[in-house]
Design a protein around this motif. Structure first.
Motif, mmCIF file in Angstrom:
data_model
loop_
_atom_site.group_PDB
_atom_site.id
_atom_site.type_symbol
_atom_site.label_atom_id
_atom_site.label_comp_id
_atom_site.label_asym_id
_atom_site.label_seq_id
_atom_site.Cartn_x
_atom_site.Cartn_y
_atom_site.Cartn_z
ATOM 1 N N LEU A 96 0.744 -1.415 -0.396
ATOM 2 C CA LEU A 96 -0.098 -0.315 -0.152
ATOM 3 C C LEU A 96 0.829 1.284 0.237
ATOM 4 N N PHE A 97 1.926 1.153 0.940
ATOM 5 C CA PHE A 97 2.952 2.727 0.804
ATOM 6 C C PHE A 97 3.490 2.391 -0.580
ATOM 7 N N GLU A 98 3.920 1.332 -1.396
ATOM 8 C CA GLU A 98 4.332 1.469 -2.218
ATOM 9 C C GLU A 98 3.353 2.281 -3.553
ATOM 10 N N CYS A 99 2.461 1.525 -3.854
ATOM 11 C CA CYS A 99 1.206 2.688 -4.501
ATOM 12 C C CYS A 99 0.656 3.742 -3.511
ATOM 13 N N LEU A 100 0.957 3.793 -2.386
ATOM 14 C CA LEU A 100 0.359 5.948 -2.046
ATOM 15 C C LEU A 100 1.363 6.548 -2.922
ATOM 16 N N LYS A 101 2.773 5.815 -3.649
ATOM 17 C CA LYS A 101 3.327 6.968 -3.693
ATOM 18 C C LYS A 101 3.213 7.201 -5.185
ATOM 19 N N GLU A 102 2.403 6.996 -5.888
ATOM 20 C CA GLU A 102 2.169 6.115 -7.405
ATOM 21 C C GLU A 102 0.798 7.624 -7.723
ATOM 22 N N LYS A 103 -0.002 6.758 -6.708
ATOM 23 C CA LYS A 103 -1.559 7.383 -6.533
ATOM 24 C C LYS A 103 -2.676 8.426 -5.405
ATOM 25 N N ASP A 104 -2.730 8.413 -5.345
ATOM 26 C CA ASP A 104 -3.971 8.560 -4.269
ATOM 27 C C ASP A 104 -4.856 7.488 -3.729
ATOM 28 N N ILE A 105 -5.142 7.585 -2.149
ATOM 29 C CA ILE A 105 -5.462 6.589 -1.941
ATOM 30 C C ILE A 105 -7.379 5.738 -2.357
ATOM 31 N N ASN A 106 -7.759 6.987 -3.053
ATOM 32 C CA ASN A 106 -9.011 6.683 -3.467
ATOM 33 C C ASN A 106 -9.078 5.912 -4.894
ATOM 34 N N LYS A 107 -7.646 6.141 -5.278
ATOM 35 C CA LYS A 107 -6.962 5.414 -6.984
ATOM 36 C C LYS A 107 -6.998 4.056 -6.559
ATOM 37 N N ILE A 108 -6.470 3.579 -5.761
ATOM 38 C CA ILE A 108 -5.651 2.219 -6.103
ATOM 39 C C ILE A 108 -7.140 1.273 -5.556
ATOM 40 N N THR A 109 -6.414 -0.013 -5.910
ATOM 41 C CA THR A 109 -7.958 -1.025 -6.528
ATOM 42 C C THR A 109 -7.405 -2.059 -5.672
ATOM 43 N N ILE A 110 -7.919 -2.576 -5.035
ATOM 44 C CA ILE A 110 -7.956 -4.045 -4.219
ATOM 45 C C ILE A 110 -6.806 -5.431 -4.897
ATOM 46 N N SER A 111 -7.040 -5.247 -6.421
ATOM 47 C CA SER A 111 -6.672 -6.188 -6.765
ATOM 48 C C SER A 111 -4.954 -5.784 -7.559
ATOM 49 N N SER A 112 -5.095 -4.011 -7.584
ATOM 50 C CA SER A 112 -3.670 -4.003 -8.040
ATOM 51 C C SER A 112 -2.631 -3.681 -6.854
ATOM 52 N N LEU A 113 -3.397 -3.509 -5.383
ATOM 53 C CA LEU A 113 -2.790 -4.447 -3.825
ATOM 54 C C LEU A 113 -2.837 -4.590 -4.251
ATOM 55 N N CYS A 114 -3.270 -6.093 -4.543
ATOM 56 C CA CYS A 114 -2.896 -7.895 -4.036
ATOM 57 C C CYS A 114 -1.267 -7.734 -4.759
ATOM 58 N N GLU A 115 -2.100 -7.285 -6.151
ATOM 59 C CA GLU A 115 -0.675 -8.217 -7.393
ATOM 60 C C GLU A 115 0.835 -7.039 -6.992
ATOM 61 N N LYS A 116 1.042 -5.992 -6.505
ATOM 62 C CA LYS A 116 1.756 -5.788 -5.881
ATOM 63 C C LYS A 116 1.841 -6.150 -4.060
ATOM 64 N N ALA A 117 1.167 -6.909 -3.129
ATOM 65 C CA ALA A 117 2.104 -7.479 -2.505
ATOM 66 C C ALA A 117 1.981 -9.144 -2.212
ATOM 67 N N ASP A 118 1.894 -9.284 -3.861
ATOM 68 C CA ASP A 118 1.881 -10.628 -4.659
ATOM 69 C C ASP A 118 0.846 -12.044 -3.520
ATOM 70 N N ILE A 119 -0.736 -11.123 -3.541
ATOM 71 C CA ILE A 119 -0.882 -12.140 -2.842
ATOM 72 C C ILE A 119 -2.630 -12.141 -3.159
ATOM 73 N N ASN A 120 -4.101 -13.265 -3.254
ATOM 74 C CA ASN A 120 -4.700 -13.250 -3.570
ATOM 75 C C ASN A 120 -5.541 -12.211 -3.460
ATOM 76 N N ARG A 121 -6.921 -11.366 -3.854
ATOM 77 C CA ARG A 121 -8.499 -11.042 -3.231
ATOM 78 C C ARG A 121 -8.227 -11.504 -1.806
ATOM 79 N N SER A 122 -8.706 -12.923 -1.897
ATOM 80 C CA SER A 122 -8.927 -13.616 -0.495
ATOM 81 C C SER A 122 -8.316 -13.899 0.806
ATOM 82 N N THR A 123 -7.687 -13.328 0.640
ATOM 83 C CA THR A 123 -5.895 -13.814 1.377
ATOM 84 C C THR A 123 -6.421 -12.368 2.122
ATOM 85 N N PHE A 124 -6.381 -11.131 0.871
ATOM 86 C CA PHE A 124 -6.491 -9.789 1.391
ATOM 87 C C PHE A 124 -7.463 -9.536 2.502
ATOM 88 N N TYR A 125 -8.792 -9.908 1.880
ATOM 89 C CA TYR A 125 -10.113 -10.161 3.051
ATOM 90 C C TYR A 125 -10.189 -10.942 3.776
#
Length: 202
Positions: free
Chosen positions: A10-39
């Motif tokens: 999330l911190f890495e994503c926030l360097k590039e865009k506002d939190i409102n524009k960060i999707t769960i999919s992009s966050l999971c991709e960056k963290a190398d996890i699946n959506r079910s793990t995030f939730y």
């Protein structure tokens, strides 16, 4: 470990865009996890920030609440400076409007605010939000000025010694004319500009 990966992503994503524009999919991709793990851990990207903010507030209270009132503010500044990148992200995300006020919610600082403001909510908020704005500007600028300089000449330290809060209170009590209220506001703006971070010298 998984929570740490999510937070770092999330911190890495926030360097590039506002939190409102960060999707769960992009966050999971960056963290190398699946959506079910995030939730499993969080409901949204905002929940990640909220949890981290509360951990910071808890840490501030644990480390600083027992400090003498004479040193509590400078100790708080030193803590914020040591964690300036994280604190800056919290301020910029603005996920929880209460977070900035919680930063200054130490008992020792709150007691000073109540004493200076004589428990008047208008004067207390006047000092509180002026202090928060100065701290945020200081952090946004990279904490160039020392904690000692900000403590000595900053808004929270100097404002209680000025007559302006009392003058403003009288205006709020409708004891002043519109002309005097306008003069008070102009005086307040000059004081804010004078005690801005740009004018604080080490």
């Amino acid at each position: 470990m998984t929570k740490k990966l999510i937070r770092l992503a999330l911190f890495e994503c926030l360097k590039e865009k506002d939190i409102n524009k960060i999707t769960i999919s992009s966050l999971c991709e960056k963290a190398d996890i699946n959506r079910s793990t995030f939730y499993k851990y969080y409901g949204s990207q905002y929940d990640v920030i909220k949890e981290m903010e509360q951990e910071v507030i808890q840490l501030i209270n644990e480390q600083l609440n027992d400090q003498p009132k004479e040193t509590s503010f400078i100790q708080l500044l030193q803590f914020l400076k040591s964690n300036k990148e994280t604190i800056k992200i919290f301020f910029e995300c603005n996920v929880d409007n209460e977070f900035p006020k919680q930063v200054l919610a130490l008992d020792s600082i709150n007691n000073q605010l109540e004493q200076v403001s004589q428990n008047d909510p208008y004067i207390k908020n006047y000092i509180l939000f002026g202090s928060l704005a100065t701290i945020q500007q200081w952090i946004d600028a990279g904490c160039i000025e020392s904690c000692e300089a900000l403590n000595k000449q900053g808004f929270l330290a100097v404002l209680p010694l000025l007559p302006c809060p009392v003058t403003l209170k009288k205006a709020m009590d409708k004891k002043f004319t519109c002309q005097n209220i306008e003069r008070t506001i102009h005086q307040l703006m000059r004081l804010i500009n004078y005690f801005s971070v740009d004018n604080i010298k080490e």
